[in-house]
Design an enzyme around this catalytic site. Structure first.
Site, mmCIF file in Angstrom:
data_model
loop_
_atom_site.group_PDB
_atom_site.id
_atom_site.type_symbol
_atom_site.label_atom_id
_atom_site.label_comp_id
_atom_site.label_asym_id
_atom_site.label_seq_id
_atom_site.Cartn_x
_atom_site.Cartn_y
_atom_site.Cartn_z
ATOM 1 N N HIS A 238 0.876 -1.176 0.000
ATOM 2 C CA HIS A 238 0.000 0.000 0.000
ATOM 3 C C HIS A 238 0.915 1.228 0.000
ATOM 4 C CE1 HIS A 238 -2.957 2.940 1.261
ATOM 5 N NE2 HIS A 238 -3.920 2.035 1.192
ATOM 6 N N ARG B 253 -6.328 9.686 -1.388
ATOM 7 C CA ARG B 253 -5.818 9.928 -2.748
ATOM 8 C C ARG B 253 -6.980 10.002 -3.727
ATOM 9 N NH1 ARG B 253 -3.073 5.745 -4.557
ATOM 10 N NH2 ARG B 253 -3.471 4.468 -2.737
#
Ligand SMILES: Cc1cc2nc3c(=O)[nH]c(=O)nc-3n(C[C@H](O)[C@H](O)[C@H](O)COP(=O)(O)OP(=O)(O)OC[C@H]3O[C@@H](n4cnc5c(N)ncnc54)[C@H](O)[C@@H]3O)c2cc1C
Length: 549
Positions: A235, A256
């Site tokens: 990640h 994001r």
């Protein structure tokens, strides 16, 4: 003298997959005797509880199962088991209804009362269902309550040690109570491994710490076929908090998705160079690798990471949408509302795992696998939001299939040989805690975000040596025994990963080889590994969608 328990269904692990399996089996027949053994605490352990962002499901009429399926296959770089991926996509919406209407979860709503869905990377439609940014707590608290209201027996802080092999089938598992060391032979007609993966074998990782790949390692030791072990996801945004165990814990993908940006140590928005179209919304493999390259090129942040900046999204938006992330940062002295936060790729999720069919059956009679322990649905890279959906969908399917299996056949009672598991103390030898630290370094340095043949070969040599040293590690207390057991599983899983990664001479999805930096169409194959044979490949069956030529 070993204690014994008899059951129809034994479930190892109490994350989303384990609990859904238990509840589904119970719904098929309340007469079934179901036992859950969980290494941690019921409702408090595993990664399902840690789910922040949410759960992918097609709920909006403008979205479609075909779109979700195509996103999943493209995200998986075309090596997904397409029938597993289809089941995931097809049943995910139904399970959302089940979680709300049966288990009592309540997900966030739009003003018109429909379920709110947010954007996640790699998706062509905003389809991530969530409860704020702490979705896992909503799911697990309600599933735990449903289990407590049932007559399902739960053995907490009780780990699966080894599967019981008897008369050519799996007939339960040996368990160990972590606080007492008591070994229990738990016979069962059907056994499910749902213990989550082993990403904790890396120096920086995000999963809950008790997870150590036990299910995959136990299944492999018993002879199960394991698929695509080279595929481990990093990640991109794990927090960097020095030596704290909080290092590696995540700032969720939704940030994001909502527009947070990544900068290198020079203040450059580096994703413009790697994926100018998708930028920070590129899939996890692309963003993690880009960060890694920036760090390796000496353009990292002071703690060897990069910076995540969400401050331009505004205090009000962040507090409304990501209060958990704001609080997590504040707990460690970081100000997500107004400042950049240092992050690093963090080992997160294993796409590889036990080979299953759509009913979670393995190649071993009596053994089932679901959730992160099972491989295939996500191919070379899992989309954010598809992990918890996988556990809930396939956990439910495993429960249905195990109930049918037990009710439909006369399964013999397993014979148990548990003698070798009585705990033997050894007051000399190396500390298993130190050995575990070494393992994390080997995996990080030699089988991590960017790999090469030379480094993978070195990893295999070092893992073989570590394995021998771990066999002779000092075991002078119950915590040392527990750590030595974790270490054994992690080394088994690490070896499988490195062997398969060495074999795959291309780069695809989460697997990046600097000596073979491009995908190779000849590698549209899955790699399998099993205890008694060399790894082998099988071409991907494009049963629903074929890659562009
Ligand atoms: C921080 C974080 C955030 C995430 N956010 C998302 C997200 O937003 N969306 C998404 O789709 N996915 C997300 N994921 C991934 C998701 O959590 C997993 O895909 C999923 O929850 C795995 O479910 P599981 O049931 O297979 O395993 P887990 O939920 O991990 O449960 C494993 C269980 O097995 C038990 N166990 C371990 N070893 C043994 C043993 N030897 N014997 C008995 N029990 C054992 C553990 O105690 C635990 O109860 C996230 C993961 C993390 C770490």
């Amino acid at each position: 003298m070993i204690d014994e328990i008899d059951s129809d269904i034994l479930i190892l692990g109490a994350g989303g997959a384990g609990l859904l399996a238990a509840l589904h089996a119970r719904e098929i027949s309340p007469k079934l005797k179901i036992v859950i053994a969980v290494k941690g605490l019921l409702g408090q352990s595993g990664c399902t509880r840690m789910v922040q962002g949410g759960y992918n499901a097609v709920l909006n009429p403008s979205d479609s199962l075909d779109l979700h399926f195509a996103d999943t296959i493209k995200g998986g770089a075309w090596i997904n088991h397409q029938e597993l991926a289809w089941k995931l996509v097809e049943e995910a919406p139904r399970r959302i209804v089940e979680l709300e209407n049966k288990a009592g979860c309540l997900f966030d709503r739009n003003p018109d009362g429909t379920i709110h869905q947010k954007p996640f990377a790699g998706q062509s439609f905003d389809r991530t269902v969530h409860r704020g940014d702490l979705t896992g707590i909503e799911i697990m608290s309600n599933l735990r309550d449903a289990i407590l209201e049932s007559e399902i027996r739960v053995l907490q802080e009780c780990r699966g040690l080894e599967l019981i092999e008897s008369d050519g089938r799996i007939g339960g598992a040996l368990l160990a109570e972590i606080r007492t060391g008591r070994v229990i032979a738990a016979r069962a007609k059907a056994t499910l491994v749902a213990t989550g993966g082993g990403a904790t074998m890396y120096r920086i990782s995000s999963p809950s710490l008790e997870k150590s790949g036990d299910g995959m390692a136990m299944a492999w030791r018993a002879g199960a076929s394991i698929v695509d072990m080279e595929m481990l996801q990093f990640h991109p945004t794990g927090l960097l908090v020095g030596d704290s165990i909080a290092t590696g814990s995540l700032l969720e993908e939704g940030l994001r998705g909502a527009g947070a940006r990544l900068y290198n140590g020079l203040g450059e928005r580096f994703m413009q160079a790697y994926d100018p179209q998708r930028l920070e919304r590129a899939t996890r493999d692309v963003v993690s690798r880009s960060s890694f390259f920036e760090i390796a090129a000496g353009r990292g942040s002071p703690s060897n990471g990069v910076f995540l900046d969400a401050s331009h999204l505004g205090e009000k938006f962040l507090m409304e949408n990501f209060p958990g992330m704001v609080e997590r940062c504040a707990d460690h002295g970081f100000d997500l509302l107004h400042d950049r936060v240092e992050v690093s790729p963090s080992a997160h999720y294993q796409m590889g795992g036990v080979r299953i069919d759509a009913d979670c059956r393995t190649n071993l009679e009596g053994l089932f696998a679901a959730g992160e322990d099972a491989g295939g649905a996500h191919g070379a890279n899992r989309l954010g939001g598809n992990g918890v959906a996988d556990s809930i969908v396939f956990g439910g399917r495993a429960g249905d299939a195990m109930a049918d299996y037990v009710l439909g056949s006369d399964v013999p009672r397993a014979r148990v040989d548990a003698e070798r598991w009585s705990r033997t103390s050894r007051d000399r030898g190396e500390s298993p805690f130190a050995l575990r630290g070494e393992l994390e370094d080997v995996m990080w340095e030699s089988a991590g975000v960017v790999r090469s043949g030379a480094r993978l070969r070195s990893a295999l040599d070092r893992l073989a040596a570590l394995g021998e040293r771990a066999e002779n590690a000092r075991v002078d207390s119950l915590p040392a025994w527990n750590t030595a057991l974790d270490l054994g599983s992690l080394i088994d899983v690490g070896k499988m990963l490195a062997r398969c990664a060495l074999l795959r001479t291309e780069s695809r999805g989460a697997h990046f080889r600097e000596d073979y930096p491009h995908p190779d169409p000849a590698w549209l194959k899955n790699i399998f590994i099993a205890r008694d044979r060399d790894p082998w490949c099988e071409p991907v069956a494009f049963t629903r969608l074929s890659p562009p030529v």
